[in-house]
Design an enzyme around this catalytic site. Structure first.
Site, PDB file in Angstrom:
ATOM      1  CG  ASN A   1      -1.718   1.242   1.373  1.00 59.38           C
ATOM      2  OD1 ASN A   1      -1.847   2.015   0.412  1.00 59.38           O
ATOM      3  ND2 ASN A   1      -2.292   1.468   2.549  1.00 59.38           N
ATOM      4  CD1 TRP A   2       3.894   1.210  -2.448  1.00 64.61           C
ATOM      5  CD2 TRP A   2       3.679   1.897  -4.558  1.00 64.61           C
ATOM      6  NE1 TRP A   2       4.693   0.414  -3.229  1.00 64.61           N
ATOM      7  CE2 TRP A   2       4.584   0.807  -4.531  1.00 64.61           C
ATOM      8  CE3 TRP A   2       3.396   2.487  -5.786  1.00 64.61           C
ATOM      9  CZ2 TRP A   2       5.200   0.305  -5.680  1.00 64.61           C
ATOM     10  CZ3 TRP A   2       3.992   1.995  -6.935  1.00 64.61           C
ATOM     11  CH2 TRP A   2       4.889   0.916  -6.879  1.00 64.61           C
ATOM     12  CE  LYS A   3       0.141   3.527   4.729  1.00 66.97           C
ATOM     13  NZ  LYS A   3      -0.089   3.670   6.141  1.00 66.97           N
TER      14      LYS A   3
ATOM     15  CG  HIS B   1      -6.007   1.602   5.014  1.00 70.52           C
ATOM     16  ND1 HIS B   1      -5.569   2.614   5.835  1.00 70.52           N
ATOM     17  CD2 HIS B   1      -4.959   0.760   4.855  1.00 70.52           C
ATOM     18  CE1 HIS B   1      -4.295   2.392   6.141  1.00 70.52           C
ATOM     19  NE2 HIS B   1      -3.903   1.272   5.574  1.00 70.52           N
TER      20      HIS B   1
ATOM     21  CD  GLU C   1      -3.144   5.429   6.623  1.00 69.06           C
ATOM     22  OE1 GLU C   1      -3.127   5.518   5.386  1.00 69.06           O
ATOM     23  OE2 GLU C   1      -2.198   4.956   7.285  1.00 69.06           O
TER      24      GLU C   1
ATOM     25  CD  GLU D   1      -3.604  -2.814   7.315  1.00 67.29           C
ATOM     26  OE1 GLU D   1      -2.444  -2.984   6.905  1.00 67.29           O
ATOM     27  OE2 GLU D   1      -4.281  -1.827   7.023  1.00 67.29           O
TER      28      GLU D   1
ATOM     29  N   GLY E   1       2.059   2.231  10.825  1.00 59.51           N
ATOM     30  CA  GLY E   1       2.989   3.344  10.711  1.00 59.51           C
ATOM     31  C   GLY E   1       3.631   3.757  12.021  1.00 59.51           C
TER      32      GLY E   1
ATOM     33  CB  SER F   1       4.919  -1.503  12.127  1.00 57.37           C
ATOM     34  OG  SER F   1       4.415  -0.196  12.338  1.00 57.37           O
TER      35      SER F   1
ATOM     36  N   GLY G   1       2.683  -0.922   4.369  1.00 61.25           N
ATOM     37  CA  GLY G   1       2.723   0.467   3.939  1.00 61.25           C
ATOM     38  C   GLY G   1       4.153   0.941   3.782  1.00 61.25           C
ATOM     39  N   GLY G   2       4.690   1.565   4.840  1.00 57.48           N
ATOM     40  CA  GLY G   2       6.009   2.204   4.781  1.00 57.48           C
ATOM     41  C   GLY G   2       7.108   1.363   4.146  1.00 57.48           C
TER      42      GLY G   2
HETATM   43  C1  PEP Z   1      -0.947   0.101   5.877  1.00 57.85           C
HETATM   44  O1  PEP Z   1      -0.978   1.243   5.458  1.00 57.85           O
HETATM   45  O2  PEP Z   1      -1.830  -0.701   5.544  1.00 57.85           O
HETATM   46  C2  PEP Z   1       0.145  -0.295   6.769  1.00 57.85           C
HETATM   47  C3  PEP Z   1       0.098  -1.470   7.328  1.00 57.85           C
HETATM   48  O3  PEP Z   1       1.127   0.632   6.968  1.00 57.85           O
HETATM   49  P1  PEP Z   1       2.565   0.360   7.698  1.00 57.85           P
HETATM   50  O4  PEP Z   1       3.112  -0.901   7.111  1.00 57.85           O
HETATM   51  O5  PEP Z   1       3.384   1.559   7.346  1.00 57.85           O
HETATM   52  O6  PEP Z   1       2.286   0.229   9.142  1.00 57.85           O
END
Ligand code: PEP
Length: 250
Positions: free
Chosen positions: A9-11, A96, A98, A168, A174, A214, A235-236
């Protein structure tokens, strides 16, 4: 052997040129592995760059990070499932954290988005997870079961069996904190039980449930070793091609 899913997930990152460069690096080093799919969720403007890069690879697919629940119309700034499908998306993230917590997406919205995705031929990747206060209040399993139930409200067994789910925990996204393998195991087992109940059988119990929050190259193996963890949503750590390669090959 598990059939694994690795989802990036590149957001709100990776412009089209960055996405194209990322995909060149990734494709140059990633050879197909029969036990897994790798999914990319770029921002919508970079979807074409990803779709073009992976066009001849059945093990790699692209999706969008959000859709509107209507099929078309006067919804300035929104993206329908059909438009995403037409641009090459095969998957869509729904619910998600966010979207839920920053943009006020409700459980009823997630149900409408799942329905829209299904109408357009997109596979929903439904995200569920508890906040820290909810975890501390011992509400984790009730919350994630309720979110999953709400998102799939009114869907038949065939649809339930066709989706993907991601657990999640909101406090892990994050933040550098991850659920412990036993915590993930408990949440994933509860989601699998809910899926079996919703879909009325074994097919829905086989829906992949990914862990997200994370995940990085150092902790991914420990999470994938958990019985009911069928992959990861990242994500990150998915923004760096070398790190994503290490994760997707783990
Ligand atoms: C996400 O955005 O779905 C996620 C899990 O982010 P991160 O890996 O940065 O915690």
């Amino acid at each position: 052997m598990k059939s694994l899913v690795f989802a990036a997930n590149w957001k709100m990152n990776q412009a089209p040129a960055d996405a194209a460069l990322f995909m060149r690096t990734f494709l140059g080093q990633y050879t197909r592995q029969n036990d897994r799919r790798v999914l990319f969720f770029p921002p919508a403007v970079s979807l074409h760059a990803v779709v073009e890069a992976i066009h001849d690879r059945a093990d790699l697919q692209a999706g969008v990070q959000n859709i509107h629940w209507e099929d078309s119309g006067a919804f300035t700034g929104e993206l329908s499932a059909g438009l995403a499908r037409g641009a090459g998306a095969r998957y869509v993230l729904i619910g998600h954290s966010e979207r839920r917590h920053l943009f006020g997406e409700t459980e009823a919205d997630t149900a409408k988005k799942v329905a829209a995705a299904v109408r357009a031929g997109l596979t929903p990747l439904i995200c569920v997870g508890e906040t820290l206060p909810q975890r501390e209040a011992g509400e984790t399993l009730a919350i994630i079961r309720r979110q999953l139930h709400a998102a799939l409200e009114g869907q038949d067994a065939g649809v339930v069996a066709s989706v993907l789910v991601a657990y999640e925990p909101v406090w892990a996204i994050g933040t550098g904190r991850t659920a412990t393998p036993p915590d993930a195991a408990e949440a994933h087992a509860a989601l699998k039980a809910e899926l079996r109940e919703l879909g009325g059988g074994e097919r829905s119990g086989a829906v992949p449930v990914l862990y997200g929050g994370s995940v990085n190259r150092s902790n991914v193996a420990g999470l994938l070793a958990v019985d009911d963890v069928d992959g990861v949503l990242v994500g990150g750590a998915s923004l760096d091609a070398e790190q994503w390669l290490a994760i997707a090959r783990s």
